[in-house]
Design an enzyme around this catalytic site. Structure first.
Site, mmCIF file in Angstrom:
data_model
loop_
_atom_site.group_PDB
_atom_site.id
_atom_site.type_symbol
_atom_site.label_atom_id
_atom_site.label_comp_id
_atom_site.label_asym_id
_atom_site.label_seq_id
_atom_site.Cartn_x
_atom_site.Cartn_y
_atom_site.Cartn_z
ATOM 1 N N GLU A 88 0.861 -1.181 0.000
ATOM 2 C CA GLU A 88 0.000 0.000 0.000
ATOM 3 C C GLU A 88 0.899 1.233 0.000
ATOM 4 O OE1 GLU A 88 -3.219 -0.250 -0.376
ATOM 5 O OE2 GLU A 88 -3.243 -2.432 -0.203
ATOM 6 N N LYS A 89 1.202 1.727 -1.176
ATOM 7 C CA LYS A 89 2.199 2.784 -1.341
ATOM 8 C C LYS A 89 1.728 4.141 -0.841
ATOM 9 C CE LYS A 89 5.503 0.456 -3.476
ATOM 10 N NZ LYS A 89 6.865 0.332 -2.917
ATOM 11 N N SER A 156 13.145 -8.368 -4.724
ATOM 12 C CA SER A 156 12.757 -8.212 -6.121
ATOM 13 C C SER A 156 13.979 -8.315 -7.013
ATOM 14 C CB SER A 156 12.083 -6.854 -6.343
ATOM 15 O OG SER A 156 10.848 -6.785 -5.661
ATOM 16 N N THR A 184 -0.120 -2.131 -13.107
ATOM 17 C CA THR A 184 -0.169 -1.972 -11.654
ATOM 18 C C THR A 184 1.113 -1.392 -11.087
ATOM 19 O OG1 THR A 184 0.619 -4.232 -11.250
ATOM 20 C CG2 THR A 184 -1.756 -3.910 -11.464
ATOM 21 N N GLY A 215 1.915 -8.972 -14.904
ATOM 22 C CA GLY A 215 1.057 -9.261 -16.046
ATOM 23 C C GLY A 215 0.538 -10.679 -16.105
ATOM 24 N N VAL A 242 -1.515 -9.602 -8.878
ATOM 25 C CA VAL A 242 -2.156 -8.452 -8.217
ATOM 26 C C VAL A 242 -3.592 -8.355 -8.726
ATOM 27 C CG1 VAL A 242 -1.959 -6.022 -7.620
ATOM 28 C CG2 VAL A 242 0.105 -7.317 -8.175
ATOM 29 N N MET A 330 -11.228 -20.020 -43.627
ATOM 30 C CA MET A 330 -10.501 -18.761 -43.556
ATOM 31 C C MET A 330 -11.356 -17.757 -42.802
ATOM 32 S SD MET A 330 -8.940 -20.562 -45.844
ATOM 33 C CE MET A 330 -7.330 -20.795 -46.543
ATOM 34 N N LYS A 409 7.085 -21.848 -38.316
ATOM 35 C CA LYS A 409 7.479 -22.218 -39.674
ATOM 36 C C LYS A 409 7.984 -20.987 -40.389
ATOM 37 C CE LYS A 409 5.532 -21.757 -43.437
ATOM 38 N NZ LYS A 409 6.729 -21.433 -44.258
ATOM 39 N N CYS A 482 3.692 -20.695 -47.652
ATOM 40 C CA CYS A 482 2.597 -20.493 -46.696
ATOM 41 C C CYS A 482 1.725 -21.741 -46.579
ATOM 42 C CB CYS A 482 1.730 -19.308 -47.129
ATOM 43 S SG CYS A 482 2.605 -17.721 -47.086
#
Length: 564
Positions: A88-89, A156, A184, A215, A242, A330, A409, A482
């Site tokens: 809690e900053k 950390s 965050t 994340g 978080v 497609m 590929k 492709c």
């Protein structure tokens, strides 16, 4: 008094006189057992092992309206959270201590350690189990002196240098991150991604429990854990989240989901099968048998191949998919991606970025996420990855953030770009062919396969196969490269237990069909160039698949493989 009485009295008097003499006093001391040695002091109770499986970091600013942090933490612990860090900053010391005491009154009876972010003074005042500190906070030696040897201290880590310093300290665990960009903590270091986490774990000087943070959500936790696992070192001990819990509508359910996913093998990456011995031993008859079986299964099950591909090659890719026995569709619609992943029991997704733009990120993420969730294969073709900065950035984003990719590929220039080499491509064409089978390129292919942990078109990072079949006219047909992705996707859709052998089946069918097309030239049906070759090639792809459906392997006679 008679004589006898006088004698007895004399004896008694004499005895009394003797007993009154100091020299004659004799006091009997009772016999006592020897004094036992002092008992050792009782040992302090042993704290339970630190379980970092699901580590919750709080942030009151992310709470939904009307819900308290206390209720959220209690619900999260019921869902499976194993450690809570109070971060809690914006709170001053007094309200921070009061909040810590209220949270500790919840976590302590449930056996979950409460750690305070940065503030040793708050941890001492609230009687918590420890702290988590960064490199700009109090130094760890001072924190250890103040908190004592039994307290938990985490550090950390966002670089290899910090990891080395942490391993030399008395910290109990490290938090590695940020893995991905995260809102965050806007002042966080640049993201490490899974490959950076893996590099740190692999080079730690001593085994040290570690959690990844930054994340992480239910949509990517399995991919992050799998891709960050070092080949011969201790993997992550858990994940730290978080917003995935704090901001969730149901924090208990969110925690339970994250814990289950983190402890469950991902559906798209099963344990290595016993069939891998066919490449370990390089026993060609067994390899050919597996190739024929895979292609026959494509014909039998008609797998759906969802193509997210460029408009230039759609027709040719669809025709090749039909010829090999698959069912092409497609679609570039974001809303259709989940439905298409669910529509058939045997299916795969091919992502070809030939005409891609940054606006396609949402489409790619939706397709990869849903196919990952269902354990369906994803083939990625980074067309022209080295041609422009936009393409390089998009290809890197797909590999780092979109999810798990089963197969990459690409031609030489594209693979070199993914390996981090500064290759400038003139378009989507391959670089000069002479280097194609050199030791340098094999090394690069292995490097990309090991880093991204897919099954590469020819290498999974351990086993490497070079296919020396094919025909030069393939490079003169628009979409021929492709369309190979379509064949690989169809093979993987029906045979996922050994992805390398499935890819080899598709490559052999494709390249030997090209050789057969060239050799099929007759006066009535000459193959004179790319146009006539294209038609003959499609026919031969179909014929190879038909022979496999009949269990015939004669078409494999020209197979030319090199194992490394």
């Amino acid at each position: 008094m008679d004589e006898n009485q006088e004698s007895a009295a004399s004896i008694l008097a004499a005895a009394l006189m003797a007993s009154s003499s100091p020299a004659a006093v004799s006091v009997a001391t009772p016999s006592l057992p020897p004094t036992p040695p002092p008992l050792p002091p009782p040992e302090p109770p042993t704290a339970p092992p630190l379980d970092l499986s699901l580590y919750l970091v709080t942030s009151s600013s992310l709470l939904p309206a009307g819900r308290s942090l206390e209720d959220t933490v209690e619900a999260a612990i019921k869902g499976g959270v194993t450690v809570v860090q109070l971060r809690e900053k914006t709170l001053d010391t007094r309200p921070f201590v009061d909040l810590a005491k209220r949270i500790h009154a919840i976590t302590r009876p449930l056996g979950v350690p409460l750690l305070i972010n940065d503030r040793v003074d708050v941890a001492l005042a609230a009687g918590c189990e420890g702290v988590h500190i960064g490199w700009d906070d109090i130094d760890i030696d001072t924190a250890r002196r103040l908190l004592g040897p039994a307290s938990i201290i985490g550090l950390s880590v966002s670089s290899q240098a910090e990891a080395d310093l942490a391993a030399a300290s008395s910290c109990d665990y490290i938090g590695i991150g940020p893995v991905l960009p995260t809102p965050t903590k806007p002042d966080a270091n640049p993201p490490l991604y899974s490959s950076g986490v893996r590099d740190i774990l692999a080079s730690l000087p001593r085994p040290l429990p570690a959690v990844a943070i930054g994340g992480i959500s239910s949509s990517n936790v399995q991919s992050i854990l799998y891709k960050s696992r070092p080949p011969s070192a201790t993997p992550l001990a858990g994940i730290a989240v978080v917003s995935a819990i704090i901001a969730a509508d149901d924090p208990e359910a969110a925690a339970a989901d994250l814990l289950t996913l983190s402890r469950t093998p991902p559906p798209w990456a099963p344990p290595p099968p016993s069939q891998t011995t066919i490449f370990t031993d390089f026993y060609l008859p067994l390899i050919i048998s597996r190739v024929v079986t895979t292609l026959r299964t494509i014909k039998e099950r008609k797998p759906l191949v969802h193509h997210i591909t460029n408009a230039v090659v759609r027709t040719f890719s669809a025709n090749v998919t039909l010829a090999i026995g698959g069912s092409p569709i497609m679609s570039d619609a974001v809303d259709e991606a989940p439905a298409l992943a669910n529509i058939a029991p045997h299916s795969a997704c091919l992502i070809n970025m030939g005409t891609a733009s940054l606006d396609d990120k949402q489409l790619y993420a939706a397709a990869v996420t849903e196919n990952n969730r269902l354990g369906k294969p994803v083939v990625f073709d980074p067309v022209g990855a080295g041609a422009t900065p936009m393409r390089r950035d998009l290809a890197a984003w797909i590999l780092r953030e979109a999810g798990y990719i089963d197969v990459i590929k690409g031609n030489e220039g594209e693979i070199r770009t993914l390996a981090g080499e500064g290759v400038q491509m003139k378009g989507v064409d391959a670089t000069d062919p002479p280097a194609s089978c050199g030791d340098e390129l094999v090394s690069i292919v292995r490097q990309v396969a090991r880093r991204e942990r897919p099954t590469d078109i020819l290498s999974d990072g351990t086993r490497t196969v070079l296919v020396r079949n094919g025909h030069p006219l393939q490079s003169l047909i628009t979409g021929a490269g492709c369309a190979l992705g379509s064949v690989l996707a169809a093979a993987l859709a029906v045979s996922r237990d050994d992805k390398l052998s499935s890819c080899l089946a598709g490559i052999l069918a494709y390249n030997i069909a090209a050789e057969r097309a060239s050799a099929s030239s007759t006066d009535e049906r000459p193959v004179r160039g790319p146009g006539s070759f294209s038609a003959a090639f499609l026919d031969e792809v179909y014929e190879v698949a038909e022979m496999c459906a009949r269990g015939q392997s004669e078409w494999t006679g020209p197979v030319n493989l090199e194992f490394r």
